[in-house]
Each structure stands twice: as structure tokens, then as C-alpha cells.
Design a protein around this motif. Sequence first.
Motif, PDB file in Angstrom:
ATOM      1  N   PHE A  57     -22.793 -24.086   7.386  1.00  0.00           N
ATOM      2  CA  PHE A  57     -22.161 -25.411   7.557  1.00  0.00           C
ATOM      3  C   PHE A  57     -20.753 -25.657   6.615  1.00  0.00           C
ATOM      4  O   PHE A  57     -20.568 -25.106   5.724  1.00  0.00           O
ATOM      5  CB  PHE A  57     -23.111 -26.449   6.959  1.00  0.00           C
ATOM      6  N   LYS A  58     -19.943 -26.422   7.457  1.00  0.00           N
ATOM      7  CA  LYS A  58     -18.434 -26.692   6.910  1.00  0.00           C
ATOM      8  C   LYS A  58     -18.644 -28.517   6.848  1.00  0.00           C
ATOM      9  O   LYS A  58     -19.189 -29.151   7.658  1.00  0.00           O
ATOM     10  CB  LYS A  58     -17.528 -25.964   7.661  1.00  0.00           C
ATOM     11  N   ALA A  59     -17.907 -28.769   5.938  1.00  0.00           N
ATOM     12  CA  ALA A  59     -17.699 -30.180   5.730  1.00  0.00           C
ATOM     13  C   ALA A  59     -17.053 -30.776   7.002  1.00  0.00           C
ATOM     14  O   ALA A  59     -17.632 -32.085   7.489  1.00  0.00           O
ATOM     15  CB  ALA A  59     -16.717 -30.495   4.881  1.00  0.00           C
ATOM     16  N   THR A  64     -15.350 -33.209  15.199  1.00  0.00           N
ATOM     17  CA  THR A  64     -14.838 -32.997  16.807  1.00  0.00           C
ATOM     18  C   THR A  64     -16.042 -32.574  17.622  1.00  0.00           C
ATOM     19  O   THR A  64     -16.861 -31.822  17.023  1.00  0.00           O
ATOM     20  CB  THR A  64     -13.751 -32.000  16.886  1.00  0.00           C
ATOM     21  N   LEU A  65     -15.749 -32.640  18.783  1.00  0.00           N
ATOM     22  CA  LEU A  65     -16.776 -32.310  19.849  1.00  0.00           C
ATOM     23  C   LEU A  65     -16.924 -30.630  19.714  1.00  0.00           C
ATOM     24  O   LEU A  65     -17.912 -29.917  19.681  1.00  0.00           O
ATOM     25  CB  LEU A  65     -16.452 -32.850  21.154  1.00  0.00           C
ATOM     26  N   ALA A  66     -15.673 -30.021  19.671  1.00  0.00           N
ATOM     27  CA  ALA A  66     -15.543 -28.622  19.630  1.00  0.00           C
ATOM     28  C   ALA A  66     -16.431 -28.120  18.297  1.00  0.00           C
ATOM     29  O   ALA A  66     -16.992 -26.991  18.437  1.00  0.00           O
ATOM     30  CB  ALA A  66     -14.238 -28.186  19.580  1.00  0.00           C
ATOM     31  N   ASN A  67     -16.312 -28.685  17.242  1.00  0.00           N
ATOM     32  CA  ASN A  67     -16.932 -28.272  16.036  1.00  0.00           C
ATOM     33  C   ASN A  67     -18.419 -28.464  16.235  1.00  0.00           C
ATOM     34  O   ASN A  67     -19.065 -27.472  15.641  1.00  0.00           O
ATOM     35  CB  ASN A  67     -16.402 -29.098  14.914  1.00  0.00           C
TER      36      ASN A  67
END
Length: 143
Positions: A57-59, A64-67
Motif C-alpha cells: 500500500f502506498k499513500a 487516481t483511477l490508474a493507481n
Amino acid sequence: MNASSIFQFGNSFIIFGWLLLIIAPNWKHTQSIILNGFILLFSVIYTFLILKDIGDFKADSFSTLANVKALFQNDNAVAAGWFHYLAFDLFVGAYIVRKAKELQISRWWATLALPFTFMFGPMGYLIFFIIKTIKSISNNDTH
């Protein structure tokens, strides 16, 4: 237990909660079983799935939709997301049953919204909101 097995368990087990809301909405234990049983259990499973892969998991995972799409490439994340949906949709279903009883909306009208809440979450709540609004307008017209 792998993500696929956990997913299958959730899909099978949640049906019992919805049946309880539909068949026994006014039983004195229904709300407690739903809120303190089903939803609590699903919250524990959700937490397990999230913590199991918290290292990925990243902050900015939801920025974004891509994330978000990238986040859901992991089976545990997909299963966790599914448990999130199942728990919150059931919570909304329990709310609908409680609110309908409080507002003296016919059990049958409230039950109409429950399958939509189970399958399409917010759409079921919208249907209940419309039913609640019509009930409120009709009550005001009779006074």
C-alpha cells in the motif's frame, strides 16, 4: 486460507444476513446479529486481508483511477474490496430495515429496496429514499 477461498466464503455466508433482513426484519435479534455478528466478522476478515499485504500500500493508492486499478491487481486486495462492499451493503440494508420500522413504512415496501441494496448498493438506498419520501409526502397530505 487463500483469497479465493475467503472470497467464496464471503459470497456464500452473506446470503444468510440478507435472508435474515428479508424474512425476519422485526425479530428482536436481527439487528444485533447483523451488526455485531455478520458485519463484525466481515470487518475482521477485511482487516486481515488489508494487513496481510499492507506493505504494497502506498499513500497515493487511491489518488487516481490508474493507481486504484494497480492496487486491485492483488487477489487479497480484490477480496478485501469485495468484503468492504458486502459489509457496507449489509449495513445499509440493516439501516433500511430499522428506518422503515421507525417511520412505519410497510415491511413489503422496505423489502423492495433490499435486493437492490444487496446487488447494487447505492441504488437500493436510492429506492428506499424514494419510498421514504413518498411515504412522507402521503403522510403530510393526510394531515
